[in-house]
Motif scaffolding. Structure first.
Motif, PDB file in Angstrom:
ATOM      1  N   THR A  79      39.007  63.296  34.441  1.00  0.00           N
ATOM      2  CA  THR A  79      37.515  63.157  34.669  1.00  0.00           C
ATOM      3  C   THR A  79      36.731  61.852  33.829  1.00  0.00           C
ATOM      4  O   THR A  79      37.220  61.560  32.603  1.00  0.00           O
ATOM      5  CB  THR A  79      36.895  64.435  34.369  1.00  0.00           C
ATOM      6  N   VAL A  80      35.976  61.091  34.667  1.00  0.00           N
ATOM      7  CA  VAL A  80      35.190  60.111  34.012  1.00  0.00           C
ATOM      8  C   VAL A  80      33.584  60.575  34.041  1.00  0.00           C
ATOM      9  O   VAL A  80      33.422  61.190  35.270  1.00  0.00           O
ATOM     10  CB  VAL A  80      35.193  58.706  34.411  1.00  0.00           C
ATOM     11  N   TYR A  81      32.797  60.559  33.001  1.00  0.00           N
ATOM     12  CA  TYR A  81      31.450  60.856  32.928  1.00  0.00           C
ATOM     13  C   TYR A  81      30.654  59.639  32.837  1.00  0.00           C
ATOM     14  O   TYR A  81      31.017  58.605  32.639  1.00  0.00           O
ATOM     15  CB  TYR A  81      31.091  61.527  31.698  1.00  0.00           C
ATOM     16  N   LEU A  82      29.427  59.926  33.011  1.00  0.00           N
ATOM     17  CA  LEU A  82      28.115  58.961  33.043  1.00  0.00           C
ATOM     18  C   LEU A  82      27.040  59.451  32.563  1.00  0.00           C
ATOM     19  O   LEU A  82      26.434  60.325  33.327  1.00  0.00           O
ATOM     20  CB  LEU A  82      27.843  58.118  34.237  1.00  0.00           C
ATOM     21  N   GLN A  83      26.916  59.579  31.210  1.00  0.00           N
ATOM     22  CA  GLN A  83      25.855  60.073  30.692  1.00  0.00           C
ATOM     23  C   GLN A  83      24.455  59.268  30.704  1.00  0.00           C
ATOM     24  O   GLN A  83      24.635  57.878  30.384  1.00  0.00           O
ATOM     25  CB  GLN A  83      26.016  60.214  29.132  1.00  0.00           C
ATOM     26  N   MET A  84      23.496  59.662  31.511  1.00  0.00           N
ATOM     27  CA  MET A  84      22.156  58.595  31.789  1.00  0.00           C
ATOM     28  C   MET A  84      21.090  59.190  30.777  1.00  0.00           C
ATOM     29  O   MET A  84      20.681  60.367  31.194  1.00  0.00           O
ATOM     30  CB  MET A  84      22.067  58.814  33.038  1.00  0.00           C
ATOM     31  N   ASN A  85      20.465  58.435  29.810  1.00  0.00           N
ATOM     32  CA  ASN A  85      19.389  58.710  29.158  1.00  0.00           C
ATOM     33  C   ASN A  85      18.259  57.882  29.589  1.00  0.00           C
ATOM     34  O   ASN A  85      18.486  56.665  30.140  1.00  0.00           O
ATOM     35  CB  ASN A  85      19.852  58.858  27.627  1.00  0.00           C
ATOM     36  N   ALA A  86      16.973  58.254  29.188  1.00  0.00           N
ATOM     37  CA  ALA A  86      15.835  57.282  29.234  1.00  0.00           C
ATOM     38  C   ALA A  86      16.026  56.756  30.546  1.00  0.00           C
ATOM     39  O   ALA A  86      15.789  55.444  30.854  1.00  0.00           O
ATOM     40  CB  ALA A  86      16.034  56.217  28.272  1.00  0.00           C
ATOM     41  N   LEU A  87      16.003  57.667  31.706  1.00  0.00           N
ATOM     42  CA  LEU A  87      16.241  57.313  33.235  1.00  0.00           C
ATOM     43  C   LEU A  87      14.800  56.656  33.522  1.00  0.00           C
ATOM     44  O   LEU A  87      13.490  57.316  33.153  1.00  0.00           O
ATOM     45  CB  LEU A  87      16.495  58.422  33.925  1.00  0.00           C
ATOM     46  N   LYS A  88      14.859  55.702  34.436  1.00  0.00           N
ATOM     47  CA  LYS A  88      13.568  54.828  34.882  1.00  0.00           C
ATOM     48  C   LYS A  88      13.569  55.044  36.547  1.00  0.00           C
ATOM     49  O   LYS A  88      14.799  55.323  36.995  1.00  0.00           O
ATOM     50  CB  LYS A  88      13.645  53.536  34.410  1.00  0.00           C
ATOM     51  N   PHE A  89      12.390  54.741  36.857  1.00  0.00           N
ATOM     52  CA  PHE A  89      12.263  54.803  38.422  1.00  0.00           C
ATOM     53  C   PHE A  89      13.326  53.993  39.001  1.00  0.00           C
ATOM     54  O   PHE A  89      14.113  54.214  40.013  1.00  0.00           O
ATOM     55  CB  PHE A  89      10.841  54.211  38.876  1.00  0.00           C
ATOM     56  N   GLU A  90      13.758  52.678  38.502  1.00  0.00           N
ATOM     57  CA  GLU A  90      14.549  51.863  39.114  1.00  0.00           C
ATOM     58  C   GLU A  90      16.178  52.422  38.996  1.00  0.00           C
ATOM     59  O   GLU A  90      16.992  51.675  39.429  1.00  0.00           O
ATOM     60  CB  GLU A  90      14.395  50.523  38.588  1.00  0.00           C
ATOM     61  N   ASP A  91      16.406  53.282  38.349  1.00  0.00           N
ATOM     62  CA  ASP A  91      17.529  54.127  38.356  1.00  0.00           C
ATOM     63  C   ASP A  91      18.078  54.848  39.384  1.00  0.00           C
ATOM     64  O   ASP A  91      19.108  55.108  39.796  1.00  0.00           O
ATOM     65  CB  ASP A  91      17.985  54.634  37.003  1.00  0.00           C
ATOM     66  N   THR A  92      17.111  55.025  40.391  1.00  0.00           N
ATOM     67  CA  THR A  92      17.240  55.985  41.576  1.00  0.00           C
ATOM     68  C   THR A  92      18.016  55.267  42.539  1.00  0.00           C
ATOM     69  O   THR A  92      17.933  53.901  42.841  1.00  0.00           O
ATOM     70  CB  THR A  92      15.701  56.202  42.310  1.00  0.00           C
ATOM     71  N   ALA A  93      19.270  56.027  42.905  1.00  0.00           N
ATOM     72  CA  ALA A  93      20.358  55.411  43.559  1.00  0.00           C
ATOM     73  C   ALA A  93      21.022  56.495  43.764  1.00  0.00           C
ATOM     74  O   ALA A  93      21.126  57.432  43.464  1.00  0.00           O
ATOM     75  CB  ALA A  93      20.991  54.216  42.886  1.00  0.00           C
ATOM     76  N   VAL A  94      22.138  56.282  44.969  1.00  0.00           N
ATOM     77  CA  VAL A  94      23.373  56.961  45.100  1.00  0.00           C
ATOM     78  C   VAL A  94      24.460  56.306  44.023  1.00  0.00           C
ATOM     79  O   VAL A  94      24.630  55.054  44.019  1.00  0.00           O
ATOM     80  CB  VAL A  94      23.877  56.936  46.494  1.00  0.00           C
ATOM     81  N   TYR A  95      24.961  57.143  43.174  1.00  0.00           N
ATOM     82  CA  TYR A  95      25.934  56.759  42.280  1.00  0.00           C
ATOM     83  C   TYR A  95      27.457  57.115  42.917  1.00  0.00           C
ATOM     84  O   TYR A  95      27.539  58.442  43.348  1.00  0.00           O
ATOM     85  CB  TYR A  95      25.546  57.499  41.032  1.00  0.00           C
ATOM     86  N   TYR A  96      28.238  56.190  42.811  1.00  0.00           N
ATOM     87  CA  TYR A  96      29.583  56.348  43.249  1.00  0.00           C
ATOM     88  C   TYR A  96      30.892  56.179  41.936  1.00  0.00           C
ATOM     89  O   TYR A  96      30.536  55.075  41.464  1.00  0.00           O
ATOM     90  CB  TYR A  96      29.928  55.133  44.369  1.00  0.00           C
TER      91      TYR A  96
END
Length: 113
Positions: free
Chosen positions: A77-94
């Motif tokens: 398994t690979v993870y992506l921890q996302m902190n301090a999210l911004k409006f521009e991070d809105t997307a579909v993540y693959y």
């Protein structure tokens, strides 16, 4: 066959956090680089982060210091921890297996107030 199954997307307010997971099967996980991409509406898909088998990570400039990619080889398994999210991070993540045609189904991340 190879499968990449993402989970963990959702909606969050600006400044919030999310963790994405990608469970891989059908491959010898420990020998592969793994990557996260994202695609926002009307934009091209872009590389967010990648990680090598020995945990060397590369990040998109705009997420450096906010996102962390990691892997658990025992769980494939690979993870992506996302902190301090911004409006521009809105997307579909693959989730993606680099140098192959294998992609996950995508998980939506929406940052809104």
């Amino acid at each position: 066959q190879v499968q990449l199954v993402e989970s963990g997307g959702g909606s969050v307010q600006p400044g919030g956090s999310l963790t994405l997971s990608c469970a891989a099967s059908g491959i010898i996980f420990t020998i592969y680089n793994m990557a996260w991409y994202r695609q926002a509406p009307a934009k091209e898909r872009e590389l967010v982060a990648s990680i090598s088998p020995d945990d060397r990570a590369v990040y998109l400039d705009s997420v450096k210091g906010r996102f962390t990619i990691s892997r658990d080889n025992a769980k494939s398994t690979v993870y992506l921890q996302m902190n301090a999210l911004k409006f521009e991070d809105t997307a579909v993540y693959y989730c993606h297996l680099p140098s192959t045609t294998y992609w996950g189904q995508g998980t939506q991340v929406t940052v809104s107030s």
